[in-house]
Design an enzyme around this catalytic site. Structure first.
Site: not given
Ligand code: GLA
Length: 401
Positions: A40, A43, A135, A137, A139-140, A185, A235
């Site tokens: 996590e 990337d 929302g 987490g 990856s919608s 993602d 982020y």
């Protein structure tokens, strides 16, 4: 169970298309959401991630019309997130991002970036339907982008290269959704394989499907129902801290710094403004790469106990060093740990960008139901909120149906 869920989603999407446009759709595509087992916030540092596709999907039904624009309606069978609304989308000329980011930004972005990569289309009618929680987490948004890009391939007859599709979707997210995400993602939503986790080297963009065929083990996803908003400052701040440490140590990416080197450079980092925090951020990212590669070996060896320990260690690092967890998520991981292997849980951690969202736990499939019950009731008792829990096996990436 998962197959039925998928079939219901497809049937509902077809029905909505029929309702809206009065005909049968000519094209149907689907792309899954994803859960990251471990790796996590690595990337964008060029490190390793180890996600898998989940049995929740974005489905699009469409028919070309030859009109000047595309008309797209969205519905979400899980309710809350996508409004039942329609909008028009440009498919030619100069396509610019809107100022305000809405669901349409992801769609328009994926259309524009697909066209830029050669998928020229005329107008079309479409319905988007999804059961990927928004929302959370999972990856919608990447699932939506990848589904749209897959539709663009079908409509145009232009096939993207294997890594071209995820990269154009990442660009859509950067430019149109204004979120400086990494590549995890979009890669996994595009290229996941059934019954496999994906080990992705985010620097070389090479990926490997690592078999996770043992049906006795499943991923259990618990949504804390605390919403995260990644486009906030959190982020980008994490990303910038990592980049700063890499630069300070003369590297392009934190991936290129070893733990020994980081520790040897501690004083140099501490001399910077906010040095303590910078050091902790880097310690997470570098340690997480090591854990991720160990987790891959544990998976290959079927050593779930070791895999689980690595998940707990990842969580502790994300909580204490990277500071992207929250009390509700910590409670879910704590409860999972208390249930323990005897109760059917191998390991648990926060998954995705953080600040709420979901935990992922590796569980014994035969005990998944009792784990879900205990986790849900304890969470309600301790936190006073309902968790939404489901169990999934690794599923396939984007496809045409
Ligand atoms: C979000 C981003 C990903 C990744 C994760 C954290 O999901 O979209 O690129 O950085 O956060 O691992």
């Amino acid at each position: 169970m998962a197959e039925r869920l998928f079939e219901e989603l497809i049937a509902e999407t077809k029905r909505l298309f029929q309702e809206k446009y009065g005909t049968e759709p000519k094209i149907l595509v689907a792309a899954p959401g994803r859960v990251n087992l471990i790796g996590e916030h690595t990337d964008y540092n060029g490190g390793f991630v180890f996600p898998m596709g989940i049995e929740r999907w974005t489905v699009i039904a469409a028919t070309p019309t030859g009109a000047e624009k595309a008309t797209i309606w969205t519905n979400n069978s899980g309710a809350q997130y996508f409004p039942r609304v329609g909008a028009e989308f440009a498919v030619s000329g100069e396509i610019l991002p809107a100022d305000k980011v809405e669901w349409t930004s992801y769609v328009q972005g994926a259309i524009a970036c697909s066209i830029e990569k050669g998928a020229k289309v005329g107008g079309f009618n479409a319905v988007i339907n999804s059961n990927v929680p928004l929302g959370g987490g999972l990856s919608s948004s990447a699932s939506l982008e990848v589904a749209v890009a897959t539709l663009m391939e079908e409509l145009s007859g232009h096939k993207f290269g294997a890594t071209e599709k995820p990269l154009l979707c990442q660009k859509a997210e950067h430019v149109f959704a204004k979120m400086a995400c990494g590549i995890m993602d979009q890669f996994v939503c595009s290229l996941a394989q059934k019954d496999c986790a994906m080990l992705l080297d985010c620097r070389s963009q090479e990926f490997e499907a690592v078999p996770m065929t043992d049906p006795a083990v499943s991923a259990l996803i618990a949504n804390s129902n605390v919403k995260h908003a990644l486009s906030g400052s959190e982020y980008p701040e994490r990303r910038a801290s990592c980049e700063k440490v890499a630069k300070l140590l003369g590297r392009e990416l934190l991936r290129e710094v070893s733990m020994d080197e980081l520790i040897a450079s501690k004083d140099k980092i501490l001399a910077e403004e906010g040095g303590e925090r910078l050091f902790k951020r880097a310690r997470h990212a570098i340690g997480e790469d090591v854990r991720t590669l160990k987790a891959k070996d544990a998976l290959v060896a079927g050593d779930w106990t070791t895999f689980g320990e690595l998940m707990y260690a990842s969580h502790a690092s994300l909580r204490d060093d990277y500071e992207v967890s929250c009390p509700e998520i910590d409670a879910l991981v704590e409860i999972a740990r208390e249930i323990g292997e005897a109760g059917g849980v191998y390991g648990s951690r926060i998954t995705g960008g953080g600040f709420g969202g979901c935990t992922v736990s590796l569980v014994r499939t035969d005990k998944a139901e009792s784990v879900a019950e205990r986790l849900g009731s304890e969470y309600a008792k301790r936190v006073g909120k309902e968790a939404t829990i489901f169990v999934t096996r690794p599923t396939q990436g984007a496809r045409v149906l």
